[in-house]
Design a protein around this motif. Structure first.
Motif, PDB file in Angstrom:
ATOM      1  N   GLU A  53       0.825  -1.202   0.000  1.00  0.00           N
ATOM      2  CA  GLU A  53       0.000   0.000   0.000  1.00  0.00           C
ATOM      3  C   GLU A  53       0.861   1.255   0.000  1.00  0.00           C
ATOM      4  O   GLU A  53       1.916   1.298   0.654  1.00  0.00           O
ATOM      5  N   HIS A  54       0.392   2.266  -0.681  1.00  0.00           N
ATOM      6  CA  HIS A  54       1.002   3.599  -0.646  1.00  0.00           C
ATOM      7  C   HIS A  54       0.459   4.292   0.603  1.00  0.00           C
ATOM      8  O   HIS A  54      -0.752   4.448   0.761  1.00  0.00           O
ATOM      9  N   VAL A  55       1.345   4.690   1.513  1.00  0.00           N
ATOM     10  CA  VAL A  55       0.943   5.349   2.752  1.00  0.00           C
ATOM     11  C   VAL A  55       1.759   6.631   2.918  1.00  0.00           C
ATOM     12  O   VAL A  55       2.588   6.958   2.079  1.00  0.00           O
ATOM     13  N   GLY A  56       1.545   7.325   4.016  1.00  0.00           N
ATOM     14  CA  GLY A  56       2.290   8.544   4.275  1.00  0.00           C
ATOM     15  C   GLY A  56       1.743   9.706   3.477  1.00  0.00           C
ATOM     16  O   GLY A  56       0.789   9.596   2.707  1.00  0.00           O
ATOM     17  N   SER A  57       2.365  10.845   3.637  1.00  0.00           N
ATOM     18  CA  SER A  57       1.864  12.086   3.041  1.00  0.00           C
ATOM     19  C   SER A  57       1.839  12.063   1.521  1.00  0.00           C
ATOM     20  O   SER A  57       0.986  12.708   0.907  1.00  0.00           O
ATOM     21  N   THR A  58       2.752  11.332   0.887  1.00  0.00           N
ATOM     22  CA  THR A  58       2.749  11.307  -0.585  1.00  0.00           C
ATOM     23  C   THR A  58       1.553  10.526  -1.138  1.00  0.00           C
ATOM     24  O   THR A  58       1.296  10.575  -2.339  1.00  0.00           O
ATOM     25  N   SER A  59       0.817   9.837  -0.280  1.00  0.00           N
ATOM     26  CA  SER A  59      -0.362   9.084  -0.724  1.00  0.00           C
ATOM     27  C   SER A  59      -1.638   9.913  -0.636  1.00  0.00           C
ATOM     28  O   SER A  59      -2.716   9.415  -0.962  1.00  0.00           O
ATOM     29  N   ILE A  60      -1.510  11.162  -0.199  1.00  0.00           N
ATOM     30  CA  ILE A  60      -2.671  12.038  -0.021  1.00  0.00           C
ATOM     31  C   ILE A  60      -2.561  13.173  -1.032  1.00  0.00           C
ATOM     32  O   ILE A  60      -1.610  13.961  -0.994  1.00  0.00           O
ATOM     33  N   ALA A  61      -3.515  13.246  -1.938  1.00  0.00           N
ATOM     34  CA  ALA A  61      -3.414  14.051  -3.150  1.00  0.00           C
ATOM     35  C   ALA A  61      -2.985  15.500  -2.960  1.00  0.00           C
ATOM     36  O   ALA A  61      -2.187  15.996  -3.728  1.00  0.00           O
ATOM     37  N   ASP A  62      -3.474  16.193  -1.977  1.00  0.00           N
ATOM     38  CA  ASP A  62      -3.175  17.624  -1.887  1.00  0.00           C
ATOM     39  C   ASP A  62      -2.380  17.989  -0.638  1.00  0.00           C
ATOM     40  O   ASP A  62      -2.497  19.094  -0.126  1.00  0.00           O
ATOM     41  N   LEU A  63      -1.546  17.074  -0.178  1.00  0.00           N
ATOM     42  CA  LEU A  63      -0.773  17.308   1.040  1.00  0.00           C
ATOM     43  C   LEU A  63       0.705  17.485   0.705  1.00  0.00           C
ATOM     44  O   LEU A  63       1.287  16.662  -0.011  1.00  0.00           O
ATOM     45  N   SER A  64       1.299  18.556   1.210  1.00  0.00           N
ATOM     46  CA  SER A  64       2.747  18.725   1.035  1.00  0.00           C
ATOM     47  C   SER A  64       3.457  17.609   1.798  1.00  0.00           C
ATOM     48  O   SER A  64       2.925  17.068   2.765  1.00  0.00           O
ATOM     49  N   ALA A  65       4.665  17.291   1.363  1.00  0.00           N
ATOM     50  CA  ALA A  65       5.361  16.148   1.962  1.00  0.00           C
ATOM     51  C   ALA A  65       6.853  16.234   1.697  1.00  0.00           C
ATOM     52  O   ALA A  65       7.297  16.928   0.788  1.00  0.00           O
ATOM     53  N   LYS A  66       7.610  15.476   2.496  1.00  0.00           N
ATOM     54  CA  LYS A  66       8.983  15.194   2.109  1.00  0.00           C
ATOM     55  C   LYS A  66       8.857  14.331   0.854  1.00  0.00           C
ATOM     56  O   LYS A  66       8.003  13.448   0.803  1.00  0.00           O
ATOM     57  N   PRO A  67       9.667  14.540  -0.164  1.00  0.00           N
ATOM     58  CA  PRO A  67       9.501  13.778  -1.404  1.00  0.00           C
ATOM     59  C   PRO A  67      10.062  12.356  -1.282  1.00  0.00           C
ATOM     60  O   PRO A  67      10.983  11.952  -1.990  1.00  0.00           O
ATOM     61  N   ILE A  68       9.470  11.605  -0.354  1.00  0.00           N
ATOM     62  CA  ILE A  68       9.863  10.218  -0.093  1.00  0.00           C
ATOM     63  C   ILE A  68       8.595   9.380  -0.132  1.00  0.00           C
ATOM     64  O   ILE A  68       7.655   9.631   0.627  1.00  0.00           O
ATOM     65  N   ILE A  69       8.546   8.406  -1.015  1.00  0.00           N
ATOM     66  CA  ILE A  69       7.377   7.528  -1.131  1.00  0.00           C
ATOM     67  C   ILE A  69       7.423   6.528   0.027  1.00  0.00           C
ATOM     68  O   ILE A  69       8.405   5.796   0.182  1.00  0.00           O
ATOM     69  N   ASP A  70       6.368   6.511   0.846  1.00  0.00           N
ATOM     70  CA  ASP A  70       6.254   5.531   1.933  1.00  0.00           C
ATOM     71  C   ASP A  70       5.371   4.391   1.469  1.00  0.00           C
ATOM     72  O   ASP A  70       4.272   4.605   0.931  1.00  0.00           O
ATOM     73  N   ILE A  71       5.868   3.174   1.685  1.00  0.00           N
ATOM     74  CA  ILE A  71       5.174   1.961   1.249  1.00  0.00           C
ATOM     75  C   ILE A  71       4.990   1.051   2.454  1.00  0.00           C
ATOM     76  O   ILE A  71       5.928   0.833   3.226  1.00  0.00           O
ATOM     77  N   LEU A  72       3.786   0.542   2.602  1.00  0.00           N
ATOM     78  CA  LEU A  72       3.484  -0.451   3.623  1.00  0.00           C
ATOM     79  C   LEU A  72       3.480  -1.811   2.942  1.00  0.00           C
ATOM     80  O   LEU A  72       2.750  -2.020   1.963  1.00  0.00           O
ATOM     81  N   LEU A  73       4.299  -2.712   3.448  1.00  0.00           N
ATOM     82  CA  LEU A  73       4.384  -4.074   2.925  1.00  0.00           C
ATOM     83  C   LEU A  73       4.013  -5.039   4.039  1.00  0.00           C
ATOM     84  O   LEU A  73       4.662  -5.046   5.095  1.00  0.00           O
ATOM     85  N   LEU A  74       2.983  -5.837   3.812  1.00  0.00           N
ATOM     86  CA  LEU A  74       2.599  -6.863   4.772  1.00  0.00           C
ATOM     87  C   LEU A  74       3.052  -8.216   4.254  1.00  0.00           C
ATOM     88  O   LEU A  74       2.825  -8.564   3.088  1.00  0.00           O
ATOM     89  N   VAL A  75       3.720  -8.952   5.130  1.00  0.00           N
ATOM     90  CA  VAL A  75       4.204 -10.300   4.836  1.00  0.00           C
ATOM     91  C   VAL A  75       3.644 -11.230   5.907  1.00  0.00           C
ATOM     92  O   VAL A  75       3.145 -10.770   6.935  1.00  0.00           O
ATOM     93  N   PRO A  76       3.715 -12.553   5.718  1.00  0.00           N
ATOM     94  CA  PRO A  76       3.163 -13.458   6.728  1.00  0.00           C
ATOM     95  C   PRO A  76       3.780 -13.262   8.119  1.00  0.00           C
ATOM     96  O   PRO A  76       3.062 -13.263   9.124  1.00  0.00           O
TER      97      PRO A  76
END
Length: 188
Positions: free
Chosen positions: A52-75
């Motif tokens: 999943e795309h999470v963090g501020s970069t996943s919210i359309a009109d929110l300023s952010a540090k230009p770092i893509i945050d990704i949530l990865l779920l594993v077993p």
């Protein structure tokens, strides 16, 4: 998070970050996430239960540090043998190992600025991250509050990026509570 704890859980040197750079929302962030999502899925196959795309970069009109945050779920995030070598081979670097906090692992990207946060399927912290994202997409007042808090804190100097994140903690906790109340009511 104390400096001692950060040193214990960080692999390699702790990156100094005296200033935090927030940028206007970039419409290419979702596409950047999609590229990494495909790369992670290709590297892990069925081990990647959810990406999943999470963090501020996943919210359309929110300023952010230009770092893509990704949530990865594993077993099982504690079972590094089933995902760390594959993610390393795909070009990601394991930087954080927190066995006592939801077995959290964090990778950085080598081709673009990103963080992959790895948790086990069913982890409460992962669900809170998703609720936080979804709530900020939904609620204008909390999104504006978060935006203002980030801007105020980014104007200060910080010894590390984690110190900046910790300073946002009280606001993040309050917004998570709003999100939890809403989603518990909505899903209940």
């Amino acid at each position: 998070m104390t400096a001692d704890y950060l040193q214990q859980v960080t692999l390699g040197a702790i990156e100094q970050q005296p200033t935090i750079q927030l940028v206007a929302a970039d419409p290419t962030w979702p596409a950047q996430f999609a590229v990494e999502q495909r790369k992670i899925k290709q590297a892990l196959g069925a081990t990647a239960l959810r990406i999943e795309h999470v963090g501020s970069t996943s919210i359309a009109d929110l300023s952010a540090k230009p770092i893509i945050d990704i949530l990865l779920l594993v077993p099982d995030a504690a079972d590094e043998a089933v995902y760390v070598p594959q993610l390393t081979k795909a070009g990601y670097i394991l930087r954080i190992r927190e066995p006592d906090w939801h077995h959290h692992r964090m990778f950085r990207g080598t081709t673009r600025p990103l963080h992959i946060h790895v948790f086990s399927e069913g982890c409460s912290e992962a669900q809170q991250m998703l609720h936080f994202r979804d709530w900020l997409r939904h609620d204008t007042a909390d999104r504006q509050w978060y935006r203002a808090t980030k801007a105020e804190l980014a104007a200060k100097e910080w010894p590390t990026m984690q110190a900046y994140a910790d300073a946002k903690g009280p606001v993040v906790t309050a917004i998570k509570a709003h999100a939890t109340t809403y989603f518990d009511h909505y899903n209940g």
